[in-house]
Design a protein around this motif. Structure first.
Motif, PDB file in Angstrom:
ATOM      1  N   MET A  52      70.933  -0.887 -15.630  1.00  9.04           N
ATOM      2  CA  MET A  52      70.022  -1.890 -16.316  1.00  9.04           C
ATOM      3  C   MET A  52      70.789  -2.415 -17.533  1.00  9.04           C
ATOM      4  O   MET A  52      71.565  -1.764 -18.233  1.00  9.04           O
ATOM      5  N   ALA A  53      70.683  -3.808 -17.785  1.00 12.79           N
ATOM      6  CA  ALA A  53      71.566  -4.259 -18.832  1.00 12.79           C
ATOM      7  C   ALA A  53      70.900  -4.166 -20.232  1.00 12.79           C
ATOM      8  O   ALA A  53      69.501  -4.055 -20.151  1.00 12.79           O
ATOM      9  N   THR A  54      71.757  -4.153 -21.156  1.00 11.93           N
ATOM     10  CA  THR A  54      71.076  -3.837 -22.644  1.00 11.93           C
ATOM     11  C   THR A  54      71.645  -5.025 -23.502  1.00 11.93           C
ATOM     12  O   THR A  54      72.752  -5.635 -23.060  1.00 11.93           O
ATOM     13  N   ARG A  55      71.292  -5.062 -24.811  1.00 15.99           N
ATOM     14  CA  ARG A  55      71.687  -6.263 -25.552  1.00 15.99           C
ATOM     15  C   ARG A  55      73.046  -5.856 -26.020  1.00 15.99           C
ATOM     16  O   ARG A  55      73.480  -4.770 -26.135  1.00 15.99           O
ATOM     17  N   ASP A  56      73.710  -6.920 -26.652  1.00 16.49           N
ATOM     18  CA  ASP A  56      75.304  -6.887 -26.935  1.00 16.49           C
ATOM     19  C   ASP A  56      76.193  -6.275 -25.546  1.00 16.49           C
ATOM     20  O   ASP A  56      77.384  -5.844 -25.972  1.00 16.49           O
ATOM     21  N   GLY A  57      75.698  -6.830 -24.561  1.00 18.36           N
ATOM     22  CA  GLY A  57      76.583  -6.535 -23.202  1.00 18.36           C
ATOM     23  C   GLY A  57      76.451  -5.106 -22.735  1.00 18.36           C
ATOM     24  O   GLY A  57      77.525  -4.535 -21.966  1.00 18.36           O
ATOM     25  N   GLY A  58      75.808  -3.988 -23.247  1.00 17.45           N
ATOM     26  CA  GLY A  58      75.633  -2.585 -22.778  1.00 17.45           C
ATOM     27  C   GLY A  58      75.021  -2.460 -21.606  1.00 17.45           C
ATOM     28  O   GLY A  58      74.325  -3.372 -20.826  1.00 17.45           O
ATOM     29  N   ARG A  59      74.634  -1.218 -21.355  1.00 22.97           N
ATOM     30  CA  ARG A  59      73.880  -0.878 -20.074  1.00 22.97           C
ATOM     31  C   ARG A  59      73.438   0.442 -20.022  1.00 22.97           C
ATOM     32  O   ARG A  59      73.888   1.133 -21.112  1.00 22.97           O
ATOM     33  N   ILE A  60      72.190   0.954 -19.477  1.00 23.98           N
ATOM     34  CA  ILE A  60      71.607   2.108 -19.303  1.00 23.98           C
ATOM     35  C   ILE A  60      71.249   2.321 -17.825  1.00 23.98           C
ATOM     36  O   ILE A  60      70.776   1.238 -17.263  1.00 23.98           O
ATOM     37  N   LEU A  61      71.364   3.523 -17.359  1.00 23.19           N
ATOM     38  CA  LEU A  61      71.032   3.777 -16.054  1.00 23.19           C
ATOM     39  C   LEU A  61      69.504   4.248 -16.008  1.00 23.19           C
ATOM     40  O   LEU A  61      68.969   4.911 -16.627  1.00 23.19           O
ATOM     41  N   THR A 116      59.048 -17.302 -12.441  1.00 28.58           N
ATOM     42  CA  THR A 116      58.624 -16.147 -13.503  1.00 28.58           C
ATOM     43  C   THR A 116      59.326 -15.595 -14.626  1.00 28.58           C
ATOM     44  O   THR A 116      60.446 -15.971 -14.430  1.00 28.58           O
ATOM     45  N   ARG A 117      58.610 -15.129 -15.667  1.00 25.26           N
ATOM     46  CA  ARG A 117      59.105 -14.714 -16.549  1.00 25.26           C
ATOM     47  C   ARG A 117      60.135 -13.366 -16.060  1.00 25.26           C
ATOM     48  O   ARG A 117      59.336 -12.427 -15.564  1.00 25.26           O
ATOM     49  N   SER A 118      61.317 -13.189 -16.548  1.00 26.72           N
ATOM     50  CA  SER A 118      62.001 -11.999 -16.245  1.00 26.72           C
ATOM     51  C   SER A 118      62.368 -11.242 -17.358  1.00 26.72           C
ATOM     52  O   SER A 118      62.268 -11.645 -18.431  1.00 26.72           O
ATOM     53  N   HIS A 119      62.289 -10.001 -17.053  1.00 24.40           N
ATOM     54  CA  HIS A 119      62.703  -8.771 -17.924  1.00 24.40           C
ATOM     55  C   HIS A 119      64.297  -8.897 -18.166  1.00 24.40           C
ATOM     56  O   HIS A 119      64.796  -8.676 -19.470  1.00 24.40           O
ATOM     57  N   GLY A 120      65.129  -9.379 -17.242  1.00 24.46           N
ATOM     58  CA  GLY A 120      66.319  -9.682 -17.477  1.00 24.46           C
ATOM     59  C   GLY A 120      67.383  -8.451 -17.502  1.00 24.46           C
ATOM     60  O   GLY A 120      68.367  -8.435 -17.850  1.00 24.46           O
ATOM     61  N   ARG A 121      66.715  -7.334 -17.147  1.00 27.56           N
ATOM     62  CA  ARG A 121      67.337  -6.081 -17.148  1.00 27.56           C
ATOM     63  C   ARG A 121      68.191  -5.729 -15.847  1.00 27.56           C
ATOM     64  O   ARG A 121      69.235  -5.189 -15.894  1.00 27.56           O
ATOM     65  N   TYR A 122      67.844  -6.221 -14.598  1.00 25.20           N
ATOM     66  CA  TYR A 122      68.597  -6.078 -13.204  1.00 25.20           C
ATOM     67  C   TYR A 122      68.336  -7.398 -12.423  1.00 25.20           C
ATOM     68  O   TYR A 122      67.276  -7.825 -12.608  1.00 25.20           O
ATOM     69  N   ARG A 123      69.021  -7.547 -11.537  1.00 25.95           N
ATOM     70  CA  ARG A 123      68.774  -8.574 -10.462  1.00 25.95           C
ATOM     71  C   ARG A 123      68.029  -7.938  -9.204  1.00 25.95           C
ATOM     72  O   ARG A 123      68.451  -6.615  -8.937  1.00 25.95           O
ATOM     73  N   TYR A 124      67.564  -8.499  -8.325  1.00 24.71           N
ATOM     74  CA  TYR A 124      67.003  -8.023  -7.144  1.00 24.71           C
ATOM     75  C   TYR A 124      68.280  -7.461  -6.166  1.00 24.71           C
ATOM     76  O   TYR A 124      69.306  -8.465  -6.033  1.00 24.71           O
ATOM     77  N   SER A 125      68.055  -6.444  -5.597  1.00 24.38           N
ATOM     78  CA  SER A 125      68.792  -6.089  -4.539  1.00 24.38           C
ATOM     79  C   SER A 125      68.234  -5.016  -3.632  1.00 24.38           C
ATOM     80  O   SER A 125      67.369  -4.278  -3.858  1.00 24.38           O
ATOM     81  N   ALA A 179      55.528   4.067 -21.795  1.00 22.80           N
ATOM     82  CA  ALA A 179      55.266   2.799 -22.297  1.00 22.80           C
ATOM     83  C   ALA A 179      56.102   1.947 -23.154  1.00 22.80           C
ATOM     84  O   ALA A 179      56.346   2.270 -24.110  1.00 22.80           O
ATOM     85  N   GLN A 180      57.321   1.348 -22.395  1.00 18.96           N
ATOM     86  CA  GLN A 180      58.311   0.975 -22.937  1.00 18.96           C
ATOM     87  C   GLN A 180      58.129  -0.483 -23.787  1.00 18.96           C
ATOM     88  O   GLN A 180      57.087  -1.162 -23.230  1.00 18.96           O
ATOM     89  N   SER A 181      58.782  -0.809 -24.688  1.00 14.50           N
ATOM     90  CA  SER A 181      58.344  -2.053 -25.533  1.00 14.50           C
ATOM     91  C   SER A 181      59.535  -2.913 -25.072  1.00 14.50           C
ATOM     92  O   SER A 181      60.219  -2.783 -23.929  1.00 14.50           O
ATOM     93  N   GLU A 182      59.675  -4.299 -25.435  1.00 16.72           N
ATOM     94  CA  GLU A 182      60.587  -5.208 -24.887  1.00 16.72           C
ATOM     95  C   GLU A 182      62.090  -4.522 -25.037  1.00 16.72           C
ATOM     96  O   GLU A 182      62.920  -5.301 -24.387  1.00 16.72           O
ATOM     97  N   ILE A 183      62.235  -3.742 -25.922  1.00 18.66           N
ATOM     98  CA  ILE A 183      63.702  -3.513 -26.295  1.00 18.66           C
ATOM     99  C   ILE A 183      63.811  -1.959 -26.344  1.00 18.66           C
ATOM    100  O   ILE A 183      65.066  -1.508 -26.801  1.00 18.66           O
ATOM    101  N   THR A 184      63.033  -1.364 -25.509  1.00 16.74           N
ATOM    102  CA  THR A 184      63.221   0.154 -25.424  1.00 16.74           C
ATOM    103  C   THR A 184      64.409   0.635 -24.656  1.00 16.74           C
ATOM    104  O   THR A 184      65.300   1.263 -25.359  1.00 16.74           O
ATOM    105  N   PRO A 185      65.061  -0.287 -23.653  1.00 20.68           N
ATOM    106  CA  PRO A 185      66.347   0.264 -23.266  1.00 20.68           C
ATOM    107  C   PRO A 185      67.449   0.126 -24.181  1.00 20.68           C
ATOM    108  O   PRO A 185      68.408   0.722 -24.044  1.00 20.68           O
ATOM    109  N   ASP A 186      67.368  -1.216 -24.888  1.00 21.34           N
ATOM    110  CA  ASP A 186      68.329  -1.328 -25.749  1.00 21.34           C
ATOM    111  C   ASP A 186      68.479  -0.101 -27.038  1.00 21.34           C
ATOM    112  O   ASP A 186      69.636   0.374 -27.109  1.00 21.34           O
TER     113      ASP A 186
END
Length: 295
Positions: free
Chosen positions: A191-200, A5-14, A162-169
């Motif tokens: 949640m992972a963000t682009r350029d190696g960052g993150r946001i909670l 399946t297509r993933s958002h890539g923001r977090y892994r299952y836990s 209503a987030q876009s694909e890049i809202t967390p970034d």
């Protein structure tokens, strides 16, 4: 090859049962916050929850119903929160700063509050814009709230979630430490963000929320109050095994109506009566504590 399946890539299952344990302050196991949405709308255009659907613009019926929340409902709710000594996360459209700043000021003077950015107006949806437009929306909302109320929001809830694909970034790059848009867990999630960052991501409810429950699903307002009590009682028991977060999402034009406010007060009194056992707080305090114990 098996299908993936297509993933958002923001977090892994836990699984929540497999995570390291921790406590909220003073050994509390359940953190509870109220998210009060103070929203402002364009007249004659744009999005907005509807008491009666399918109407042409200018839609006086629904516009006026929503405006009741800022003129009356939120003030009645302020009296209730003050009587129950409950902290409140103020989730605010930045156009409120021009329309009725005295409402936010009154809450901040009389309660323990936190200011959370909520876009410019809920007449627009955050994922309607290109990257430059969305970045401008985020920047304008944060700047206007900071300028008017002398508090820079650390948290964000998007207009219409209503987030876009890049809202967390974009949020991380604008300086936000957390957002409330995702409802996938009962604990905060990095949640992972682009350029190696993150946001909670701090949990925000979509069923203990008066818009989906009362407006979209048409449940009885007494059932909504009962949901708050049942959610609280069950999560209080579950939190013996894992520390949890319970949010209560409210809109003054809905639950600030007198007949709904009466039973809401009873439900929140039930929550407030357990203050010696649970942590009554704000989303930002939850984010700061979680960052300290689960960096």
């Amino acid at each position: 090859m098996p299908r993936t399946t297509r993933s958002h890539g923001r977090y892994r299952y836990s699984a929540i049962v497999d995570r390291p344990d921790f406590d909220w302050p003073e050994g509390r196991r359940l953190a509870v916050y109220i998210g009060l949405n103070l929203e402002h709308f364009d007249f004659g255009q744009g999005h907005g929850a509807a008491l009666a659907s399918g109407r042409r613009e200018p839609d006086v019926l629904n516009y006026a119903w929503r405006d009741y929340g800022n003129r009356v409902g939120a003030w009645r709710m302020l009296e209730m929160f003050e009587a129950l000594d409950l902290p409140v996360g103020l989730i605010v459209n930045s156009t409120i700063a021009d329309y009725c700043p005295e409402l936010v000021i009154a809450y901040r003077e009389r309660l323990h509050t936190e200011l959370i950015a909520h876009g410019r107006t809920n007449s627009e949806s955050q994922n309607e814009f290109d990257e430059a437009g969305e970045a401008a929306l985020i920047a304008e909302s944060r700047f206007r709230l900071s300028q008017t109320f002398d508090e820079t929001p650390a948290g964000w809830l998007g207009p219409w979630i209503a987030q876009s694909e890049i809202t967390p970034d974009l949020l991380a790059e604008a300086g936000f430490g957390y957002h409330l848009d995702w409802c996938h867990d009962d604990q905060p999630t990095w949640m992972a963000t682009r350029d190696g960052g993150r946001i909670l991501s701090v949990p925000y409810p979509q069923e203990i929320n008066d818009i989906p429950s009362i407006v979209a699903h048409h449940i009885d307002y007494r059932e909504f109050a009962a949901r708050i009590v049942d959610q609280f009682d069950e999560m209080r028991e579950q939190a013996r095994n894992q520390p949890l977060v319970m949010g209560i999402a409210l809109h003054p034009y809905i639950v600030g109506q007198p007949f709904r406010l009466r039973v809401l007060r009873q439900a929140l009194a039930h929550v407030a009566a357990a203050r010696d056992d649970v942590w009554l707080t704000t989303p930002g305090a939850i984010a700061r504590h979680f960052e300290a114990v689960a960096p």
